[in-house]
Design a protein around this motif. Structure first.
Motif, mmCIF file in Angstrom:
data_model
loop_
_atom_site.group_PDB
_atom_site.id
_atom_site.type_symbol
_atom_site.label_atom_id
_atom_site.label_comp_id
_atom_site.label_asym_id
_atom_site.label_seq_id
_atom_site.Cartn_x
_atom_site.Cartn_y
_atom_site.Cartn_z
ATOM 1 N N GLY A 20 0.820 -1.205 0.000
ATOM 2 C CA GLY A 20 0.000 0.000 0.000
ATOM 3 C C GLY A 20 0.854 1.256 0.000
ATOM 4 O O GLY A 20 0.543 2.239 -0.683
ATOM 5 N N ASP A 21 1.957 1.227 0.760
ATOM 6 C CA ASP A 21 2.858 2.386 0.789
ATOM 7 C C ASP A 21 3.530 2.599 -0.555
ATOM 8 O O ASP A 21 3.756 3.742 -0.972
ATOM 9 C CB ASP A 21 3.914 2.206 1.879
ATOM 10 N N ASP A 22 3.859 1.498 -1.250
ATOM 11 C CA ASP A 22 4.436 1.626 -2.601
ATOM 12 C C ASP A 22 3.475 2.389 -3.513
ATOM 13 O O ASP A 22 3.873 3.300 -4.245
ATOM 14 C CB ASP A 22 4.698 0.245 -3.217
ATOM 15 N N ALA A 23 2.210 1.994 -3.472
ATOM 16 C CA ALA A 23 1.208 2.621 -4.332
ATOM 17 C C ALA A 23 1.034 4.096 -3.995
ATOM 18 O O ALA A 23 0.879 4.939 -4.885
ATOM 19 C CB ALA A 23 -0.127 1.883 -4.200
ATOM 20 N N ARG A 61 -9.905 17.435 -0.930
ATOM 21 C CA ARG A 61 -9.702 17.279 -2.369
ATOM 22 C C ARG A 61 -8.471 16.413 -2.641
ATOM 23 O O ARG A 61 -8.479 15.559 -3.533
ATOM 24 C CB ARG A 61 -9.529 18.646 -3.021
ATOM 25 N N ALA A 62 -7.425 16.591 -1.841
ATOM 26 C CA ALA A 62 -6.215 15.781 -1.999
ATOM 27 C C ALA A 62 -6.504 14.313 -1.716
ATOM 28 O O ALA A 62 -5.977 13.424 -2.394
ATOM 29 C CB ALA A 62 -5.111 16.297 -1.067
ATOM 30 N N VAL A 63 -7.352 14.040 -0.733
ATOM 31 C CA VAL A 63 -7.729 12.660 -0.412
ATOM 32 C C VAL A 63 -8.409 12.008 -1.614
ATOM 33 O O VAL A 63 -8.097 10.872 -1.988
ATOM 34 C CB VAL A 63 -8.672 12.618 0.812
ATOM 35 N N LEU A 64 -9.334 12.735 -2.245
ATOM 36 C CA LEU A 64 -10.042 12.185 -3.401
ATOM 37 C C LEU A 64 -9.080 11.899 -4.550
ATOM 38 O O LEU A 64 -9.197 10.879 -5.230
ATOM 39 C CB LEU A 64 -11.131 13.150 -3.861
ATOM 40 N N MET A 65 -8.109 12.771 -4.757
ATOM 41 C CA MET A 65 -7.129 12.561 -5.816
ATOM 42 C C MET A 65 -6.287 11.322 -5.532
ATOM 43 O O MET A 65 -5.987 10.527 -6.428
ATOM 44 C CB MET A 65 -6.247 13.800 -5.970
ATOM 45 N N LEU A 66 -5.918 11.130 -4.268
ATOM 46 C CA LEU A 66 -5.111 9.966 -3.905
ATOM 47 C C LEU A 66 -5.907 8.673 -4.010
ATOM 48 O O LEU A 66 -5.378 7.636 -4.423
ATOM 49 C CB LEU A 66 -4.560 10.135 -2.483
ATOM 50 N N ILE A 67 -7.179 8.717 -3.644
ATOM 51 C CA ILE A 67 -8.017 7.523 -3.762
ATOM 52 C C ILE A 67 -8.117 7.107 -5.221
ATOM 53 O O ILE A 67 -7.932 5.933 -5.568
ATOM 54 C CB ILE A 67 -9.415 7.770 -3.161
ATOM 55 N N HIS A 68 -8.392 8.047 -6.097
ATOM 56 C CA HIS A 68 -8.527 7.704 -7.514
ATOM 57 C C HIS A 68 -7.198 7.250 -8.103
ATOM 58 O O HIS A 68 -7.169 6.417 -9.012
ATOM 59 C CB HIS A 68 -9.062 8.900 -8.304
ATOM 60 N N ALA A 69 -6.097 7.756 -7.556
ATOM 61 C CA ALA A 69 -4.774 7.397 -8.075
ATOM 62 C C ALA A 69 -4.291 6.032 -7.603
ATOM 63 O O ALA A 69 -3.380 5.455 -8.201
ATOM 64 C CB ALA A 69 -3.750 8.464 -7.669
ATOM 65 N N THR A 70 -4.901 5.503 -6.531
ATOM 66 C CA THR A 70 -4.402 4.242 -5.961
ATOM 67 C C THR A 70 -5.431 3.109 -5.943
ATOM 68 O O THR A 70 -5.046 1.940 -5.831
ATOM 69 C CB THR A 70 -3.926 4.456 -4.509
ATOM 70 N N ALA A 71 -6.716 3.402 -6.025
ATOM 71 C CA ALA A 71 -7.759 2.379 -5.881
ATOM 72 C C ALA A 71 -7.637 1.300 -6.947
ATOM 73 O O ALA A 71 -7.426 1.586 -8.120
ATOM 74 C CB ALA A 71 -9.137 3.028 -5.957
ATOM 75 N N VAL A 72 -7.781 0.046 -6.509
ATOM 76 C CA VAL A 72 -7.765 -1.097 -7.436
ATOM 77 C C VAL A 72 -9.086 -1.850 -7.287
ATOM 78 O O VAL A 72 -9.465 -2.252 -6.183
ATOM 79 C CB VAL A 72 -6.595 -2.052 -7.159
#
Length: 322
Positions: A20-23, A61-72
């Motif tokens: 998870g930290d890698d992602a 807003r940063a949280v939403l960007m990170l979720i979309h960038a990492t969610a599988v």
């Protein structure tokens, strides 16, 4: 069919592992191209504190960007072939530690469902390659530091969605996120959970006829008539695997056989001993109802590739508010 622009490539076993930290670190690097504040974040430190400190009022807003960038998520192909992954399991974290600290994980509820704390779901994608539009994630596999998140915690009725056998492992509902991001989705109605719902809506599509009763029922529970959700496509998905479908169907049939005749089907490798012994104490009527529902679903999955239409409707999943 794969994600638009997605890539698939071969990696060695050592190169495949993705924590998870890698992602998160990969997401920080990618997002910092347009916003240098992401470069200040460290995956090994408290993410919530860092986001408040670095982004201030824009932290959400940063949280939403990170979720979309990492969610599988699972693939649409997987949804069309096996829309419910473990229909015999519901989520009940209370069973992990019962009164007096006793371990109750797996003890069946009154309808025969395996009481899970998310462990059965979390382990599902192990060994599955990721398909992505980001070459740094292509061919990787989730390992440690990931949490299986549910897009719906509560239904419009107030009932817990994951306490329904049909919904707990419904493919559109489950998404894997780095653990340090996952807690942002825990609050019903939060923007973070709203994004998971929007990603879930990207699965809405036609499915083979035998699976229509299951899919239609699931969506009717999640999205009441008149409620609109806009779809957002996940960037990363687990690669579709027919072998995965076959293994899941086999496990569903084995659970159905156990419920139908517990003394004859005490397979020591099936789930755990608390569940196998617990079903012996259930009434025959309840066991047989869930066994019939599971068998009907497994038959529908097998019939799906040829779009064979079975007579009548598949039995609904009984009990556990399902």
């Amino acid at each position: 069919m794969t994600l638009a622009g997605a890539r698939v490539e071969r990696r060695s076993a050592g190169q495949k592992a993705l924590t998870g930290d890698d992602a998160l670190q990969i997401a920080f690097d990618a997002l910092s191209v347009d916003d240098l504040r992401f470069a200040q974040l460290d995956a090994s430190s408290s993410l919530a504190l860092q986001l408040r400190s670095v982004f201030g009022v824009e932290a959400e807003r940063a949280v939403l960007m990170l979720i979309h960038a990492t969610a599988v998520s699972f693939s649409v192909e997987q949804y069309r072939r096996l829309p419910v992954l473990r229909p015999y399991a519901i989520r009940d974290g209370r069973k992990r530690k019962g009164s007096g600290g006793s371990e109750l994980w797996g003890v069946p509820d009154e309808s025969g469902y395996f009481s899970d704390d998310n462990s059965l779901l979390k382990a599902l994608p192990k060994g599955m390659d990721i398909v992505s539009d980001d070459p740094r994630l292509v061919g990787r596999r989730v390992t440690t530091g990931w949490t299986c998140c549910h897009a719906w915690r509560s239904l419009s009725t107030g009932a817990q969605a994951s306490k329904r056998g049909l919904l707990n492992s419904f493919v559109p509902v489950v998404t894997w996120l780095p653990t340090s991001l996952a807690h942002f989705t825990d609050r019903e109605g939060s923007p973070a959970q709203g994004l998971l719902k929007e990603m879930a809506m990207s699965f809405v599509c036609a499915v083979p006829a035998p699976l229509i009763p299951y899919v239609d029922r699931a969506w009717s529970l999640l999205v009441p008539e008149g409620v609109e959700q806009s779809p957002v496509s996940p960037r990363h998905r687990f690669m579709f695997s027919e072998k995965f479908v076959s293994r899941r169907v086999q496990s569903i049939r084995e659970v159905a056989q156990l419920l139908e005749d517990p003394p004859r089907h005490q397979n020591p490798r099936l789930l755990n001993s608390r569940y196998r012994q617990g079903v012996l104490e259930l009434s025959g009527e309840r066991r047989h109802a869930l066994a019939a529902a599971l068998t009907g679903y497994a038959d529908a999955v097998v019939a799906a590739p040829s779009s064979a239409v079975r007579e009548g409707k598949s039995p609904p999943f009984p009990g556990s508010e399902s």
